[in-house]
Design an enzyme around this catalytic site. Structure first.
Site, PDB file in Angstrom:
ATOM      1  N   SER A 167      13.061  21.251  18.703  1.00 32.78           N
ATOM      2  CA  SER A 167      12.256  20.316  19.127  1.00 32.78           C
ATOM      3  C   SER A 167      12.365  18.903  18.150  1.00 32.78           C
ATOM      4  O   SER A 167      13.226  18.593  17.894  1.00 32.78           O
ATOM      5  CB  SER A 167      10.775  20.878  19.076  1.00 32.78           C
ATOM      6  OG  SER A 167       9.724  19.798  19.829  1.00 32.78           O
ATOM      7  N   ASP A 379      13.027  23.639  30.478  1.00 34.61           N
ATOM      8  CA  ASP A 379      12.492  22.891  29.404  1.00 34.61           C
ATOM      9  C   ASP A 379      12.048  21.631  30.126  1.00 34.61           C
ATOM     10  O   ASP A 379      13.042  20.884  30.919  1.00 34.61           O
ATOM     11  CB  ASP A 379      13.032  22.763  28.068  1.00 34.61           C
ATOM     12  CG  ASP A 379      12.214  21.862  26.919  1.00 34.61           C
ATOM     13  OD1 ASP A 379      11.046  21.798  27.329  1.00 34.61           O
ATOM     14  OD2 ASP A 379      12.816  21.407  26.193  1.00 34.61           O
ATOM     15  N   HIS A 440      11.376  25.683  26.183  1.00 42.34           N
ATOM     16  CA  HIS A 440      11.764  24.672  25.248  1.00 42.34           C
ATOM     17  C   HIS A 440      11.929  25.531  23.949  1.00 42.34           C
ATOM     18  O   HIS A 440      12.512  25.248  23.065  1.00 42.34           O
ATOM     19  CB  HIS A 440      10.280  24.054  24.929  1.00 42.34           C
ATOM     20  CG  HIS A 440      10.370  22.836  23.988  1.00 42.34           C
ATOM     21  ND1 HIS A 440      11.083  21.878  23.957  1.00 42.34           N
ATOM     22  CD2 HIS A 440       9.632  22.926  22.705  1.00 42.34           C
ATOM     23  CE1 HIS A 440      10.990  21.021  22.759  1.00 42.34           C
ATOM     24  NE2 HIS A 440      10.281  21.655  22.115  1.00 42.34           N
TER      25      HIS A 440
END
Length: 463
Positions: A167, A379, A440
């Site tokens: 991230s 994601d 994610h």
């Protein structure tokens, strides 16, 4: 870079001296040496917490040196010591049971709470002016920590270092890698930076926000009107970023998340095949109607909320970190409470949040550093389409050959897993992994191909 009133040479000297002075203020570990942890004062009154695990599968004196993985969490402000360790890749899960797919089977693991103010890291007196304000400042602090750790650990110095991020941690990874390379050249850091891996990383915000509307339309989560609304806000963000209006672009980014949630019935930004629960969706809608900022709302329902929702332990990760783990570590200040996501860190980093870091990836490739990019198929926040788009913006001279290279499928023989689990493409020092069935948080959602990927990029000697 923000303008400064100091001459550049003076500023560089100050940074150099601070980095040289950084040293572990105090530390501890297990009697058998399999775990070490402690604090490094990376700047005056700024203390960063680290936790190093030595793998029981470690192969000594092999033909390939045993690797070390530095895991960088996202947020910004989410705890690697908490989430990356106990929820994703560490030796134990949040119930303190052995994790069958721990990355410790392939490498030693170094977790940090970065930037300062995250997790168990802290600034003295709670002075938020001491927090890092930019990706470069966060990289400076991380490099100071590495200088201190490697100076006192011969085993680390002989182990190739791989910085692996998730991230927003991807932005920290590329800036830290460049800062670490400079420190190595200057003789301040005795380390072998062997590679950087960017997982579902917020490298180019504009490419992600431009992908949201078309992706959601194609998977039936918004209709034509929702697509029009999403594209309109995305175009506004594009114009603001073109004009370097980063604060305005972040506000518009929050607006776009609001548009997505309201048109998709509160889709999960970290796995577009899922929704928030009906209760959460109702709360989300109510918060949006009150005009509450998504940047603050995501504290409970975003990155850290997604991870906490996967926790099995009653009370979640926070209860674990503030009781059993805090007691085990023994050096955490009594008045310090581990938090899921630091709002103060998020707010401090606001000026850099929407800035791209494609140029830094280009620099690493040109310097010959091995760069791996991996993305979860489902994601949304860092959608694969957006990642592929920013890769095509690289100026690296190997890009055309990389693009035309074939993909290789990856399979797993784990129970319940059939068919293709991932794809990989590579050319020279760039690799790209498409991890199927993952959102994610790739190591949580599809751990088997993630572990295969780790063994491949680190060339781990573990069987």
């Amino acid at each position: 870079m923000a303008p400064t009133t100091r001459p550049l040479v003076v500023l560089l000297c100050v940074v150099f001296l601070l980095a040289m002075a950084a040293a572990p203020s105090h530390g501890a570990g297990t009697p058998d040496g399999s775990e070490e942890w402690g604090y490094v004062e990376v700047r005056p009154k700024a203390h960063m917490f680290w936790w190093l695990y030595r793998s029981p599968q470690r192969v000594e004196n092999g033909s390939t040196p045993w690797p070390t993985v530095l895991w960088l969490q996202g947020g910004p402000g989410a705890s690697g010591v908490g989430y990356g360790n106990f929820m994703e890749i560490g030796p134990l899960d949040d119930e303190l049971k052995p994790r069958p797919t721990t990355w410790l089977s392939k490498a030693d693991l170094l977790f940090v709470d970065n930037p300062v103010g995250t997790g168990f890291s802290f600034v003295e007196g709670g002075d938020t002016t001491l927090m890092a304000r930019t990706d470069a400042e966060a990289a400076r602090d991380l490099t100071a920590l590495l200088c201190a750790l490697y100076r006192g650990n011969a085993r680390l110095r002989t182990s190739p270092l791989y910085i692996v991020a998730e991230s927003y941690g991807g932005k920290f990874a590329v800036t830290t890698a460049l800062a670490a390379l400079k420190a190595i050249q200057q003789g301040r850091l005795q380390a072998n930076l062997a590679g950087v891996a960017l997982g579902d990383s917020w490298i180019s915000p504009i490419d992600f926000v431009m992908s949201w509307g078309p992706l959601l339309y194609q998977v039936s989560r918004i209709d034509e009107d929702g697509l029009r609304q999403c594209n309109a806000v995305a175009d506004r963000i594009k114009e603001q970023l073109h004009n370097k209006q980063y604060a305005e672009a972040e506000a518009s980014w929050s607006d776009l998340e609001s548009v997505v949630l309201s048109n998709s019935n509160s889709i999960d930004f970290y796995n577009f095949l899922r929704d928030d629960s009906s209760a959460t969706a109702t709360a989300t809608t109510a918060a949006l109607q009150r005009g509450r900022s998504l940047a603050s709302f995501r504290t409970k329902h975003g990155y850290s909320g997604y991870l906490s929702s996967k926790a099995v332990r009653q009370g979640g990760v926070s209860d674990l970190m503030n009781t059993v783990i805090k007691d085990k570590l023994g050096i955490i200040p009594k008045n310090l409470t581990w938090g899921e996501q630091s709002d103060h860190v998020f707010e401090a980093m606001a000026g850099d949040f929407m800035k791209p870091r494609i140029h830094e990836v280009d620099q690493l490739l040109e310097l010959g550093v091995n760069v791996t990019i991996y993305n979860g198929q489902v994601d949304l926040i860092c959608a694969t389409k957006g990642t592929m788009d920013w890769v095509q913006k690289l100026k690296w001279d190997g890009l055309n050959n990389f693009t035309s290279s074939p993909r290789t499928p990856i399979y797993c023989n784990e129970e319940g897993q059939t068919g293709t689990q991932a794809f990989v493409k590579s050319y020279k020092n760039l690799k790209f992994y498409w991890i199927l069935g993952a959102g994610h948080m790739v190591p949580i959602d599809n751990p088997c191909p993630a572990l295969k990927m780790l063994a491949d990029i680190t060339r781990s000697p573990a069987q």
